[in-house]
Design an enzyme around this catalytic site. Structure first.
Site, PDB file in Angstrom:
ATOM      1  N   SER A 103       0.712  -1.097  -0.074  1.00 40.51           N
ATOM      2  CA  SER A 103       0.090   0.326   0.255  1.00 40.51           C
ATOM      3  C   SER A 103       0.920   1.355  -0.189  1.00 40.51           C
ATOM      4  O   SER A 103       0.060   2.273   0.471  1.00 40.51           O
ATOM      5  CB  SER A 103      -0.955  -0.388   1.266  1.00 40.51           C
ATOM      6  OG  SER A 103      -2.056  -0.886   0.932  1.00 40.51           O
ATOM      7  N   LYS A 132       0.472   3.701  -2.740  1.00 41.55           N
ATOM      8  CA  LYS A 132      -0.337   4.894  -2.932  1.00 41.55           C
ATOM      9  C   LYS A 132       0.441   6.230  -2.714  1.00 41.55           C
ATOM     10  O   LYS A 132      -0.911   7.444  -2.749  1.00 41.55           O
ATOM     11  CB  LYS A 132      -2.122   4.575  -1.540  1.00 41.55           C
ATOM     12  CG  LYS A 132      -2.750   3.210  -1.923  1.00 41.55           C
ATOM     13  CD  LYS A 132      -3.132   3.269  -0.692  1.00 41.55           C
ATOM     14  CE  LYS A 132      -3.676   1.643  -0.984  1.00 41.55           C
ATOM     15  NZ  LYS A 132      -4.005   0.879  -0.665  1.00 41.55           N
ATOM     16  N   SER A 154      -5.921   3.928   3.816  1.00 38.30           N
ATOM     17  CA  SER A 154      -4.753   2.650   2.830  1.00 38.30           C
ATOM     18  C   SER A 154      -6.629   2.803   1.696  1.00 38.30           C
ATOM     19  O   SER A 154      -6.323   0.808   1.685  1.00 38.30           O
ATOM     20  CB  SER A 154      -4.905   2.313   3.921  1.00 38.30           C
ATOM     21  OG  SER A 154      -3.412   1.199   2.571  1.00 38.30           O
TER      22      SER A 154
END
Length: 386
Positions: free
Chosen positions: A62, A65, A126
């Site tokens: 993640s 991102k 997230s």
């Protein structure tokens, strides 16, 4: 290493001999971090202070991102996207949220969501659903958005990175390195300082009773930490890209592939503490801190500062700052017209008498040609002087 860096001593170093300090004490080795890879970077200089397997290929999970938001912030900066714009949540985005268990913003299919809410859903909680919704709104499809991500990665010098999605789901062609992520974190803070503040927000709720907490536990453990992003998949392990600012000095740490979420925080904090404790910055040049002031012939100005348009600093083991000296090599004479940014020579930085790096020097402002009589007089002066 020739890297862009921030400001301060120049003429003092040029006009006086800097006395050597007492022998600097040796610093200890970096912490023994149990992870696949890590990098500790100084924000101001971009120099790596400690690393292991820093350029090895790892899965970003993640932390992907961060690039998703970097692209969005760039769109906002150029007026192609606005915080109050609304994005339509596709079935793909909604389904990804359903399939992602906790990594979601809880978006409803067919709903319209403000960009600022999507950004918070990506940064704080997230949300995979928020990442896809934002990507589709900006580029039309997630695959087209991934091309934008790769374009930005190339511009930032991320040489070991390739993205195929906006959220960080595992894919053999979706990879990065600890060093590349540190570069990305540095660029995020440098290029979008106001937008970056969202990364320090502790919680966010969207159409649910209880707010979701930011997964970066260092925001609670250390008040100097103001970002950046966690990541986890079974293949990637537990990852954390973090940044802290103490007394005006900022460091960035990337820890990839730790065994637990608690250890990724412990390891990141150990690296940050190590960097703040055992390294210091020497600020050298910048647009408002010329390396030297030189005579100009045939121009509207008689003198001009030469230096660097961007701030320049060095990161050194503690106790070495007084051993830095700067010497210039200038192509003279300087004859107008001169243009801001025009190359005129270089500066050599030495540490304890040994060459450390060389910095190109440029003219810090435009110098138009002077009047006819001024040019004539300076032509005579040049003839006698040279």
């Amino acid at each position: 290493m020739n890297t862009p860096l921030p400001r301060r001593l120049a003429l003092l170093l040029l006009s006086t001999l800097v006395p050597l300090a007492a022998q600097a004490e040796p610093i200890p080795a970096p912490p023994d971090i149990q992870a696949k890879a890590y990098v500790l970077m100084d924000y101001a200089s971009g120099e790596v202070l400690a690393a292991r397997n820093g350029d090895d290929r790892v899965e970003p999970a993640s932390i992907t991102k961060v690039m998703t938001t970097y692209v969005a912030f760039d769109e906002i900066k150029h007026g192609r996207l606005h915080y109050e714009d609304e994005a339509l949540v596709s079935e793909k985005a909604w389904r990804q949220g359903i399939d992602s268990s906790e990594s979601r913003m809880f978006l409803d299919v067919g709903s319209r969501v403000k960009i600022i809410d999507l950004l918070r859903g990506i940064i704080v909680v997230s949300g995979n659903d928020a990442s896809i919704a934002l990507a589709e709104h900006i580029a039309g499809s997630e695959s087209a958005f991934a091309e934008m991500m790769n374009h930005e990665a190339k511009k930032l010098g991320m040489k070991n990175t390739h993205f195929v999605d906006a959220s960080g789901l595992p894919d053999p062609e979706h990879y990065t390195s600890a060093h590349d992520l540190a570069l990305l974190g540095r660029a995020l803070i440098r290029d979008f300082p106001q937008d970056y503040k969202i990364y320090s927000e502790r919680s966010f709720s969207y159409k649910i009773k209880h707010a979701q907490e930011n997964r970066n536990g260092l925001l609670v453990k250390d008040p100097s930490v103001d970002g950046i992003k966690t990541g986890h998949t079974n293949a990637a392990g537990y990852c954390l890209l973090s940044s802290a600012n103490r007394n005006g000095r900022r460091l960035i740490a990337a820890v990839m592939g730790a065994d637990t979420w608690a250890y990724r925080e412990q390891a990141s904090l150990e690296l940050l503490n190590y960097g703040f404790r055992f390294f210091e910055n020497v600020q050298l040049l910048g647009a408002d801190k010329p390396a030297q002031t030189l005579r100009v012939y045939k121009g509207e100005l008689d003198e001009i500062g030469v230096g660097t348009l961007q701030p320049v600093s060095l990161s050194l083991p503690r106790g070495n700052s007084a051993k830095v000296q700067l010497s210039t090599q200038i192509k003279t004479p300087l004859v107008a017209p001169l243009s801001k940014g025009q190359s005129v020579g270089s500066a050599t930085v030495t540490l304890d008498g040994k060459a450390y790096t060389t910095i190109p020097l440029v003219v810090l402002q435009d110098v138009p040609a002077g009047g006819f009589f001024h040019r004539l007089i300076d032509s005579i002066r040049l003839w006698f002087a040279h």
